[in-house]
Design a protein around this motif. Structure first.
Motif, PDB file in Angstrom:
ATOM      1  N   MET A 155       0.836  -1.199   0.000  1.00  8.84           N
ATOM      2  CA  MET A 155       0.000   0.000   0.000  1.00  8.84           C
ATOM      3  C   MET A 155       0.872   1.251   0.000  1.00  8.84           C
ATOM      4  SD  MET A 155      -2.839  -1.358   2.768  1.00  8.84           S
ATOM      5  CE  MET A 155      -3.875   0.101   2.731  1.00  8.84           C
ATOM      6  N   HIS A 156       1.962   1.221   0.756  1.00  9.82           N
ATOM      7  CA  HIS A 156       2.865   2.372   0.826  1.00  9.82           C
ATOM      8  C   HIS A 156       3.592   2.581  -0.495  1.00  9.82           C
ATOM      9  CE1 HIS A 156       5.890   5.149   2.413  1.00  9.82           C
ATOM     10  NE2 HIS A 156       6.814   4.376   1.857  1.00  9.82           N
ATOM     11  N   GLU A 157       4.083   1.505  -1.097  1.00  6.13           N
ATOM     12  CA  GLU A 157       4.887   1.614  -2.316  1.00  6.13           C
ATOM     13  C   GLU A 157       4.057   1.992  -3.533  1.00  6.13           C
ATOM     14  OE1 GLU A 157       8.102   1.292  -2.983  1.00  6.13           O
ATOM     15  OE2 GLU A 157       8.900   0.611  -1.053  1.00  6.13           O
ATOM     16  N   TYR A 158       2.850   1.407  -3.630  1.00  5.60           N
ATOM     17  CA  TYR A 158       2.106   1.500  -4.897  1.00  5.60           C
ATOM     18  C   TYR A 158       0.726   2.144  -4.778  1.00  5.60           C
ATOM     19  CZ  TYR A 158       5.776  -1.736  -6.286  1.00  5.60           C
ATOM     20  OH  TYR A 158       6.985  -2.324  -6.542  1.00  5.60           O
ATOM     21  N   GLY A 159       0.351   2.559  -3.592  1.00  7.42           N
ATOM     22  CA  GLY A 159      -0.942   3.209  -3.436  1.00  7.42           C
ATOM     23  C   GLY A 159      -2.115   2.255  -3.434  1.00  7.42           C
ATOM     24  N   THR A 160      -1.850   0.972  -3.239  1.00  7.97           N
ATOM     25  CA  THR A 160      -2.926  -0.017  -3.149  1.00  7.97           C
ATOM     26  C   THR A 160      -3.843   0.353  -1.986  1.00  7.97           C
ATOM     27  OG1 THR A 160      -1.361  -1.685  -3.932  1.00  7.97           O
ATOM     28  CG2 THR A 160      -3.411  -2.484  -2.956  1.00  7.97           C
ATOM     29  N   THR A 161      -5.148   0.210  -2.180  1.00  3.78           N
ATOM     30  CA  THR A 161      -6.111   0.650  -1.180  1.00  3.78           C
ATOM     31  C   THR A 161      -6.769  -0.528  -0.469  1.00  3.78           C
ATOM     32  OG1 THR A 161      -8.005   0.672  -2.693  1.00  3.78           O
ATOM     33  CG2 THR A 161      -6.610   2.653  -2.624  1.00  3.78           C
ATOM     34  N   LEU A 162      -7.336  -0.235   0.686  1.00  4.31           N
ATOM     35  CA  LEU A 162      -8.084  -1.243   1.421  1.00  4.31           C
ATOM     36  C   LEU A 162      -9.282  -1.726   0.623  1.00  4.31           C
ATOM     37  CD1 LEU A 162      -8.027   0.250   5.034  1.00  4.31           C
ATOM     38  CD2 LEU A 162      -6.908  -1.841   4.252  1.00  4.31           C
ATOM     39  N   GLU A 163      -9.883  -0.815  -0.126  1.00  2.00           N
ATOM     40  CA  GLU A 163     -11.031  -1.193  -0.956  1.00  2.00           C
ATOM     41  C   GLU A 163     -10.626  -2.192  -2.028  1.00  2.00           C
ATOM     42  OE1 GLU A 163     -11.952   2.488   1.148  1.00  2.00           O
ATOM     43  OE2 GLU A 163     -10.241   1.868  -0.063  1.00  2.00           O
ATOM     44  N   GLN A 164      -9.441  -2.019  -2.598  1.00  2.00           N
ATOM     45  CA  GLN A 164      -8.972  -2.960  -3.615  1.00  2.00           C
ATOM     46  C   GLN A 164      -8.696  -4.329  -3.001  1.00  2.00           C
ATOM     47  OE1 GLN A 164      -5.708  -0.552  -5.018  1.00  2.00           O
ATOM     48  NE2 GLN A 164      -6.851   0.163  -6.812  1.00  2.00           N
ATOM     49  N   LEU A 165      -8.060  -4.371  -1.837  1.00  2.00           N
ATOM     50  CA  LEU A 165      -7.854  -5.638  -1.158  1.00  2.00           C
ATOM     51  C   LEU A 165      -9.186  -6.298  -0.815  1.00  2.00           C
ATOM     52  CD1 LEU A 165      -4.934  -4.696   1.262  1.00  2.00           C
ATOM     53  CD2 LEU A 165      -4.801  -6.306  -0.644  1.00  2.00           C
ATOM     54  N   ALA A 166     -10.143  -5.506  -0.401  1.00  2.00           N
ATOM     55  CA  ALA A 166     -11.459  -6.048  -0.055  1.00  2.00           C
ATOM     56  C   ALA A 166     -12.132  -6.673  -1.264  1.00  2.00           C
ATOM     57  CB  ALA A 166     -12.340  -4.951   0.528  1.00  2.00           C
ATOM     58  N   GLN A 167     -11.877  -6.144  -2.456  1.00  2.00           N
ATOM     59  CA  GLN A 167     -12.470  -6.697  -3.670  1.00  2.00           C
ATOM     60  C   GLN A 167     -12.098  -8.169  -3.861  1.00  2.00           C
ATOM     61  OE1 GLN A 167     -14.516  -6.090  -6.108  1.00  2.00           O
ATOM     62  NE2 GLN A 167     -15.133  -4.004  -5.607  1.00  2.00           N
ATOM     63  N   VAL A 168     -10.906  -8.548  -3.417  1.00  2.00           N
ATOM     64  CA  VAL A 168     -10.494  -9.950  -3.537  1.00  2.00           C
ATOM     65  C   VAL A 168     -11.442 -10.841  -2.738  1.00  2.00           C
ATOM     66  CG1 VAL A 168      -8.654 -11.608  -3.058  1.00  2.00           C
ATOM     67  CG2 VAL A 168      -8.086  -9.319  -3.914  1.00  2.00           C
TER      68      VAL A 168
END
Length: 389
Positions: A155-168
């Motif tokens: 998340m820190h390196e690439y801006g990945t969001t909690l919402e994107q992880l939740a999509q999995v």
């Protein structure tokens, strides 16, 4: 010994009873899965001369072989966590190709959920406190905390969001809805995932795999046995394995999993490219595992996993169907789940996935699948590329 390496096919697959299974022992689940896989293959048990088993007994696979009434001449008890079964499948395929065995049974069973409910075991906070782990365990660095730390780094390196992880998790549950064997089938939303109880920042409960009972079995055989089998063969096209680290302090990049190596090797040996894959079965003890493994297998560029998992791409009818049975997040996770990945991949390639069957353009069955298991805390990886006969 064959003059040239023999081709190797998956000729039998099965699940034991799964989900909430309070009666049978782990040995009984092994036996149930083994009998069903042999029946699925149409071959007689006398052809089985190899056995792969891990995670049960003091002398695995000796105890399992004895319980099943087998006397194998080739065995493997490699134990590398969730990657165990893909690594074992690679070893078994090599042994069959070389003529060291003719038909190898991979079998697993666990009553992890039932044991906790009955007070026979406690929930595991760590894998022990000896060796390299002694420098981490005293500080409360549990298994889930290690995955959570890696997710935070991505998340820190690439801006990945909690919402994107939740999509999995949301898409895994949607796939599970069409699987009658899945333990949890009710739909969930991104908000459901985000608002759940926190387990290890940033993971809430639904970011983490379920705990279930269950077992499964896969039978591999040499090509000359295929004409006598009952089902369409699914061929082992290429495999790869890799180990990375034990201590988190020795992991040079939290955003790169060992699947980056095992996947490259498997695809190269199979002679196919990631974009040709129709179905992917990926170890998903936590949502971040799915996301980063997709990157490392080459389905998207490093850092783009968050965007890739959006917009339903992982659904049965999505751009890349992933964990079509619901995965460890929703279907079942009795421990070392890697063998379940192979079972589901074979079902999809055979066209036996019932209401969750993936279809290509024109209603055609998928031709290629990949199963990729991860062990420990991204410590090991095994990847297998399979093709329909």
């Amino acid at each position: 010994m064959p003059s040239t390496p023999r081709k190797v096919a998956v000729v039998g697959i099965s699940l034991s009873d799964c989900g909430r299974v309070d009666g049978p022992t782990p040995y009984a689940l092994h036996a149930q899965a083994a009998r069903r896989a042999l029946a699925d293959s149409g071959l007689d048990r006398s052809v089985v001369d190899g056995l792969c088993s891990a995670g049960l007994g003091t002398l695995a696979p000796t105890e399992v072989a004895d319980y099943l009434g087998l006397r194998p001449v080739w065995v493997d008890s490699t134990a590398v966590g969730g990657a165990t079964w893909e690594v074992m499948a690679a070893h078994a395929a090599d042994a069959i190709a070389a003529g060291h065995a003719n038909a190898v049974l991979l079998v697993y069973g666990s009553t992890a959920r039932a044991d906790i409910r009955a007070g026979r075991r406690a929930s595991e906070l760590s894998f022990g406190a000896r060796g390299p782990l002694q420098f981490e365990v005293p500080y409360g660095h549990t298994l889930v905390a290690k995955y959570a730390m890696a997710a935070r780094r991505h998340m820190h390196e690439y801006g990945t969001t909690l919402e994107q992880l939740a999509q999995v998790a949301v898409q895994a549950r949607a796939n599970a809805a069409a699987n009658p064997d899945a333990m949890f089938r009710d739909p969930i939303t991104v908000d459901d995932v985000l608002e759940g109880p926190l387990v290890a920042d940033p993971f809430t409960k639904l970011h983490c795999c379920i705990r279930s009972d269950g077992g499964c079995a896969v039978l591999l055989a040499a090509e000359e046995y295929v004409p006598d089998t009952a089902k369409t063969p699914v061929w082992i096209l290429g495999t790869g394995e890799h180990v990375s680290h034990t201590a988190m302090s020795q992991w040079t990049d939290f955003t790169r999993s060992p699947a980056a190596v095992s996947g490259r090797l498997a695809f190269e040996r199979a002679g196919v490219r990631p974009r040709e894959i129709d179905v992917a079965e990926i170890y998903d003890a936590f949502t971040y595992m799915t996301l980063v493994t997709l990157e490392d297998l080459g389905f998207c560029a490093k850092g783009e996993g968050g965007a890739f998992v959006e917009k339903g791409r992982l659904l049965r009818d999505g751009e890349l169907p992933v964990n079509t049975d619901g995965g460890g997040l929703s279907a079942c996770h009795p421990g070392m789940r890697g063998l379940f990945l192979l079972v589901e991949a074979v079902r999809q390639l055979r066209g036996e996935a019932d209401g969750r069957q993936v279809l290509r353009a024109g209603g055609r069955l998928p031709e290629l699948a990949v199963a990729s298991g991860t062990g420990g805390w991204f410590c090991s990886s095994g990847t297998v590329v399979l093709g329909r006969g």
